[in-house]
Write an enzyme that holds these catalytic residues in place. Structure first.
Site: not given
Ligand code: HAX
Length: 462
Positions: A267, A297, A343, A352, A398
C-alpha cells in the site's frame, strides 16, 4: 495559502473549495516542517552529490522474479521495520508510543492526532499540539454529499474496500494540490498543498468509513459525529460504540498500530509510486487502498477471522493442543496458507500483534475466539518452523485483530480492512507530504525481458 474550509451539504457540481487561511494545527505543522526542510534537503543533497555512486545492494535474477524481496529501493524517514524488533514510527517502538503519546482524556490510550503530528513533524507532541490536530480534523470533517451518493450508487454486494477507495477517489475533486498545480505553484511549495489535502482527507475518512459500515450493516442508519470525541473514538461512536469506552480505547489502539509500516509495503509503495507522478493525495491514497485490499496484505485481516471461525466450527469447544496440532499439520501439508502468519520483512512476533494480544488478555481473557487465536499462537509457529518453508513463522498484526473486533460485535469481517485503511491513511499521507517536501522525482525503474536476462547470464557462464 489555500485551504479547504469544509462545506455543509454541498450540491453536486458546486465547487467546494474556498480560499482561506489554514487552521492553527496546519499552520503549526507547516512551520515545523519548513524549519526542518533546509537541513533535510542538505542531508539528502549531500548524499546524492557526494555518494551518489555508493552501491547499496546488488539485485539478483531471483529477486527480480521474486517480488524484488529484500532490494532496498526506498527511503522512509517516517517509519522503519526492524526485522527483529518490528515497526518503529519516527524511531519509537509500539510500546514506547503507547507510553509517550498524549492520551485521550480519561484513558491510557493515545490521541491519534498526536501520532499524526509525530509522523509529520518528527517530534513527540505536547498535549496541546495533539489536541490542535484533533481540532483541525474536527473542523474539516464534513464530507460532501456527492461522496455518499457515489457509495450509495454501488451494488449492495460491493466490497467495503472498493467503496472506501471509490470514496477517496470521488473526493479528488477537492484536491487543493491539483488546483494549485494547474495555477502554476512552485515545486518547492507542492508539499504545502499536499499537507492541506492530507488534513482534509484524514479528517473525512472516519465519517466515510462509518457511512460505509452503517449503510452495509446497519440498514443505513447513520449516527452523527460526536464533536466531543477524538478522531478514533468518534469513529467508534459513528459505528455504534458511542457508549463503549473499551471499544473506543481499542479503536485508538488500532488506529495507532496500523498507521504505517515503512515505505515499501504494497500500500505504501503503490501510493508513493502514484504520487511520484504528481497525482495528488486522493489519487495516491485510493491506489494505496487498492493494494491494501489484497489478501496477502490488508485483506489478511478478514481472512484471519474467517479462518478462525472455520476452525471453531470444526472444534466448537476449544480443541486440546494435540488435536489442534494435528489439524494444523494437515492444513500445512495440504498447502494451505494460514492467514496472519509470516511476513516479508519481520522475523519475529509482530509487536502490533503483541499489543493487541495484551489488550485481549486484559479485557476478554475468556472470549472463545481469542482463546482459539491464542492456542494457534502457541502451536503454529513451531509447526511452521519444523516445516521449514516459511521465512517467518510468527504472527503478524492481522492474526488477532479480527478476534477482538468480533468480541465487540463488529462481526462483519469484510469491514476489517477498512478499519486498517482508516489508520493507514495517516502513514500514506505523511509519506506523500514528505516526498514532495524533499522534491522526490517520478519513480521509474527499468524492466527487462526474459530473453535479455538469458543473454546476460549466458555471458557470465553462471
Ligand atoms: N502459511 C503457510 N505457508 C506460508 C505462510 C503461511 N502463513 N506464509 C508463507 N508461506 C509459504 C509461502 O507460500 C512460500 O511457499 P512456496 O515457496 O511454496 O511458494 C514459503 O512459505 C516462503 O514464503 P515467505 O518467503 O516466508 O513469505 P513471503 O515473503 O513470500 O510472503 C506473506 C509474506 C506475508 C505474503 C506470507 O507469509 C503470507 O501469505 N502470509 C499469510 C497472509 C498474511 O498474513 N498476510 C498479511 C501480512 C501482513 C500485512 O501486510 N498486513 O497488512
Amino acid at each position: 495559502m489555500v485551504a479547504y474550509t469544509g462545506s455543509e451539504k454541498e450540491k453536486i457540481g458546486q465547487p467546494s473549495l474556498v480560499l482561506s487561511t489554514p487552521g492553527p494545527a496546519v499552520r503549526m505543522i507547516q512551520e515545523k516542517i519548513a524549519a526542518q526542510l533546509p537541513s533535510w534537503r542538505s542531508r539528502v543533497g549531500r548524499l546524492t552529490r557526494e555518494h551518489g555512486n555508493y552501491k547499496i545492494c546488488d539485485v539478483t535474477v531471483e529477486q527480480i522474479y521474486g517480488g524484488i524481496r529484500g532490494v532496498q529501493i526506498q527511503v522512509s524517514d517516517i517509519s522503519y521495520v526492524d526485522p527483529s524488533q518490528g515497526i518503529r514510527l519516527r524511531g519509537y517502538t509500539i510500546p514506547e508510543l503507547m507510553t509517550l503519546l498524549p492520551k485521550a482524556p480519561g484513558t491510557e490510550y493515545p490521541l491519534v492526532g498526536g501520532l499524526y503530528y509525530l509522523l509529520l513533524v518528527d517530534e513527540l507532541p505536547s498535549d496541546e499540539q495533539a489536541c490542535m490536530v484533533e481540532e483541525e480534523w474536527r473542523a474539516r470533517s464534513t464530507v460532501p454529499d456527492y461522496v455518499y451518493q457515489v457509495i450509495q450508487a454501488m451494488p449492495e454486494d460491493t466490497h467495503p474496500m472498493t467503496l472506501l477507495s471509490q470514496a477517496i477517489l470521488a473526493l479528488q475533486r477537492e484536491s487543493v494540490f491539483s488546483r494549485e498545480y494547474a495555477r502554476g505553484i512552485k515545486k518547492a511549495d507542492y508539499w504545502e498543498a499536499y499537507l492541506e489535502d492530507s488534513f482534509n482527507l484524514t479528517a473525512k475518512l472516519p465519517a466515510i468509513a462509518a457511512f460505509i459500515y452503517n449503510l452495509k450493516y446497519r440498514q443505513g442508519d447513520a449516527i452523527p459525529p460526536d464533536p466531543a470525541q477524538d478522531w478514533a473514538a468518534n469513529f467508534a461512536a459513528m459505528i455504534g460504540y458511542g457508549d463503549n469506552q473499551e471499544y473506543q480505547d481499542f479503536s485508538r489502539l488500532v488506529m495507532v498500530i496500523h498507521s504505517d509500516h515503512e515505505g515499501a509495503n504494497v500500500s505504501a509503495h503503490a501510493s508513493h509510486l502514484v504520487a511520484s507522478a504528481l497525482s495528488d493525495v486522493y489519487y495516491a491514497c485510493s491506489a494505496g487502498m487498492d493494494g491494501l485490499a489484497g489478501p496477502l496484505h490488508g485483506l489478511a485481516n478478514q481472512e484471519c477471522l474467517r479462518w478462525l471461525l472455520d476452525v471453531k466450527a470444526i472444534f466448537p469447544d476449544l480443541p486440546n493442543p494435540e488435536a489442534l496440532e494435528t489439524f494444523l499439520w494437515e492444513q500445512i501439508n495440504a498447502g494451505a496458507i494460514i492467514p496472519g502468519y509470516g511476513h516479508a520483512v519481520l522475523r519475529t512476533t509482530d509487536p502490533r500483534f503483541t499489543v493487541q494480544y495484551e489488550f485481549a488478555k486484559k479485557y476478554m481473557p475468556d472470549d472463545k475466539i481469542f482463546r482459539l487465536a491464542s492456542q494457534v499462537y502457541d502451536v503454529l509457529p513451531g509447526i511452521l518452523t519444523r516445516q521449514g518453508k516459511v521465512k517467518n513463522p510468527w504472527p503478524n498484526v492481522d492474526a488477532i485483530n479480527g478476534a477482538l473486533q468480533y468480541h465487540y460485535g463488529v462481526t462483519q469481517f469484510d469491514f476489517y480492512t477498512v478499519l486498517f485503511g482508516v489508520s493507514r491513511i495517516l502513514g500514506l499521507t505523511a509519506h506523500a507530504v514528505w516526498s514532495r517536501a524533499l522534491g522526490k522525482p517520478i519513480e521509474r525503474p527499468k524492466s527487462l525481458t526474459t530473453r535479455l536476462l538469458e543473454e546476460m547470464v549466458s555471458k557470465t557462464g553462471r
